[in-house]
Write an enzyme that holds these catalytic residues in place. Structure first.
Site, short mmCIF file in Angstrom:
data_model
loop_
_atom_site.label_atom_id
_atom_site.label_comp_id
_atom_site.label_asym_id
_atom_site.label_seq_id
_atom_site.Cartn_x
_atom_site.Cartn_y
_atom_site.Cartn_z
N ARG A 102 -0.35 -6.49 -0.71
CA ARG A 102 0.67 -5.39 -0.21
C ARG A 102 1.96 -5.51 -1.05
O ARG A 102 3.31 -4.52 0.26
CB ARG A 102 0.78 -5.73 1.78
CG ARG A 102 -0.08 -4.17 2.20
CD ARG A 102 0.36 -3.77 3.69
NE ARG A 102 0.61 -5.62 4.36
CZ ARG A 102 0.61 -5.59 5.63
NH1 ARG A 102 -0.80 -4.95 6.54
NH2 ARG A 102 0.68 -6.41 6.02
N GLY A 103 2.44 -7.02 -1.39
CA GLY A 103 3.78 -7.07 -1.04
C GLY A 103 4.59 -5.85 -1.41
O GLY A 103 5.72 -6.22 -1.19
N CYS A 104 4.47 -5.32 -2.42
CA CYS A 104 5.48 -4.12 -2.50
C CYS A 104 5.52 -3.17 -1.89
O CYS A 104 4.91 -2.26 -1.04
CB CYS A 104 4.85 -3.27 -3.99
SG CYS A 104 4.46 -4.73 -5.17
N ILE A 105 6.74 -2.83 -0.72
CA ILE A 105 6.96 -1.73 -0.31
C ILE A 105 7.82 -0.99 -0.78
O ILE A 105 9.43 -2.05 -0.51
CB ILE A 105 7.01 -3.13 1.34
CG1 ILE A 105 7.81 -4.12 0.91
CG2 ILE A 105 5.87 -2.40 1.84
CD1 ILE A 105 8.82 -4.77 2.60
N LEU B 193 8.49 -4.35 -10.23
CA LEU B 193 7.84 -3.06 -9.99
C LEU B 193 6.81 -2.46 -11.11
O LEU B 193 6.91 -2.71 -11.93
CB LEU B 193 7.68 -2.14 -9.16
CG LEU B 193 8.62 -2.99 -7.45
CD1 LEU B 193 9.06 -1.60 -6.64
CD2 LEU B 193 7.67 -3.53 -6.88
#
Lengths: 105, 413
Positions: A102-105, B193
């Site tokens: 879930r690291g990407c927020i 990302l």
């Protein structure tokens, strides 16, 4: 949710191929997933990372990010990239049979 | 009997939390705010400093003076917290006992964690605008930059205000166009990302804006080393990105003392809390707010503001021995400056990604779309920050729960 058959077992995965039910995973599945990702042989270092990913997931509810892996797994980030060249957090999570971190927020 | 509430940190969360609590709690609850200095930085203002649109002295005020009467302010570094004995140990050897503790010490930059980043070239060829000193130094570097490659790099998430690096790119494009040197400058945005932003619909819109403004996007780049002397980012996968001027957003961690406080923080010194109540997982009489927590929301002032309401309610309930309110929904609301006197607005929470439409209802500010009104909103916000948000007043029309009324849930791309 899609399913797929790996090493003779039918498992639940998401659209990107990450497991949604980590209990369905086993070592034969890991070996086959690794081969699909271009890792011919899972070495003891690979297994160390995969087991660490799974224990973190079951303890904390999400797989670790690369940075946390580098701080806590006992394997440096550089080594992690040598083991899992396509990006350790995602690639190792996929092979370890846990949901996408879930690291990407 | 008098109760002691100790608030660690006099930034956005600590200040608005303390002021709201002072108003709502009886006089027999004693409130103390601790911080290591007396400089409260309006952090959204840092983005404008490198472009000469704000000056460092305009965005800094006294921490102490933002606190209402009836709140003690203690200026001292924190050594550690002992959860067992409910004591805060300060650097001068003194201690503060608490019945309830609020951790609001935010996030710190850790450039030293990335090999080379704070080595040769740091603050000469490689800068960050995430600190007042860095933003001020970058102003000089931009003013004399007339040709070459400017690379903006986010080392890894989480960072404060995840949209700020994109805003920096948009403002740099505008700044160089105004100065008639844009044709001789390559702008490159390098992110870990897999897209321009974390959430799909916004990511696509923002990638479109980068393309329109001729800003190159490099994705899934994990910076392993910054070579300031040679001017290159080196990825863990051995890719390299050369630059003449580097603007790097360093890794972030929670405050150092969290790491020295057994059980309080996670591996990155952020405080694990219940994402709806903000109660610490380490001890029931400890809460955290803002950038200091590990909640899966953006580290942003709007998040802290919306968390404030739930935090104050839960502190009151905890002191009264009542069940907690689990209503924080992850609401965030951010203006994204796009240059040329325009901005986008995004509004989202744990469940709903940023979508187009209008905020707060179908008649309102346009969402995910450039407009002058959003830019004015961003500029006006600094006034609201000092005069409404920190004093703990509600901002009319902006509540803690995310509004759904104006959002287009089925999006046409």
């Amino acid at each position: 949710m899609p399913t797929r058959t790996i090493a003779g077992a039918t498992v639940d995965v998401n659209d990107e191929g990450f497991f949604t039910e980590p209990e369905q995973w086993n070592e034969d599945i890991a070996t086959e997933l690794a081969a699909e990702s271009g890792i011919d042989e899972l070495t003891p270092d690979h297994w160390k990372v995969l087991e660490f990913m799974r224990s973190e997931y079951f303890e904390k509810g999400t797989g670790p990010t690369v940075r946390v892996l580098g701080k806590t797994s006992g394997v440096t980030v550089k080594e992690l990239y040598q083991l899992f060249p396509k990006g350790p957090a995602k690639m190792a999570a996929k092979i370890a049979g846990i949901p996408k971190p879930r690291g990407c927020i | 009997m008098t109760k002691q509430v100790v608030i660690l940190g006099g930034g956005t969360g600590g200040t608005l939390g303390a002021n709201r609590l002072r108003r709502e709690l009886p006089d027999d609850v004693h409130l103390t705010v601790v911080d290591q200095d007396d400089s409260h930085v309006y952090q959204p203002g840092l983005l404008f400093v490198p472009f000469g649109l704000a000056h460092p002295e305009d965005i800094v005020r006294s921490r102490r003076r933002q606190l209402h009467s009836g709140i003690d302010y203690r200026q001292e570094s924190i050594d550690h917290v002992d959860l067992e004995t409910q004591t805060v140990h300060l650097a001068d050897g003194s201690t503060l006992a608490y019945d309830l503790l609020i951790v609001a010490t935010g996030a710190v930059l850790t450039p030293e964690e990335t090999p080379g980043l704070d080595g040769p070239g740091w603050m000469e060829k490689v800068f960050t605008f995430y600190s007042p000193e860095g933003a001020a130094a970058l102003e000089g570097a931009l003013a004399s930059f007339r040709e070459g490659r400017l690379v903006v790099n986010v080392v890894d998430m989480p960072i404060k205000c995840p949209v700020a690096p994109l805003e920096f790119c948009f403002l740099a494009d505008w700044y160089f166009r105004e100065r008639k040197v844009r044709a001789d400058i390559d702008l490159v945005y390098v992110t870990p990302l897999d897209g321009a932003f974390t959430k799909p619909v916004a990511s696509q819109r923002l990638a479109g804006l980068l393309q329109e403004k001729d800003i190159e996007l490099v994705t899934e780049f994990n910076t392993g080393e910054v070579d300031g002397e040679a001017g290159r980012l080196v990825g863990y996968d051995e890719r390299e990105v050369p630059f003449d001027l580097g603007v790097v957003i360093p890794l972030h961690s929670g405050a150092d003392y969290v790491g020295r406080s057994p059980g309080l923080g996670d591996d990155l010194n952020f405080v694990p809390v219940d994402e709806h109540t903000l109660q610490s997982k380490a001890a029931p009489n400890v809460f955290a707010i803002g950038d200091a927590t590990n909640v899966p929301a953006s580290k942003a002032g709007s998040v802290t503001h919306f968390e404030g309401e739930v935090l104050v309610e839960n502190v009151k309930r905890f002191l009264a021995g009542e069940d907690l309110d689990a209503s924080y929904d992850g609401h965030a609301n951010c203006f994204i400056e796009t240059g040329f006197h325009k901005a986008l607005l995004i509004d989202f929470n744990y469940e709903t990604e940023p979508l187009p439409g209008h905020f707060p209802a179908s008649v309102g500010m346009p969402l995910l779309k450039e407009s002058r009104m959003n830019h004015l909103g961003k500029l006006m916000f600094q006034w609201f920050y000092w005069h409404a948000l920190l004093p703990g007043r509600d901002i009319p029309g902006i509540g803690a729960d995310m509004p759904s009324a104006g959002k287009q849930t089925e999006t046409a791309h």
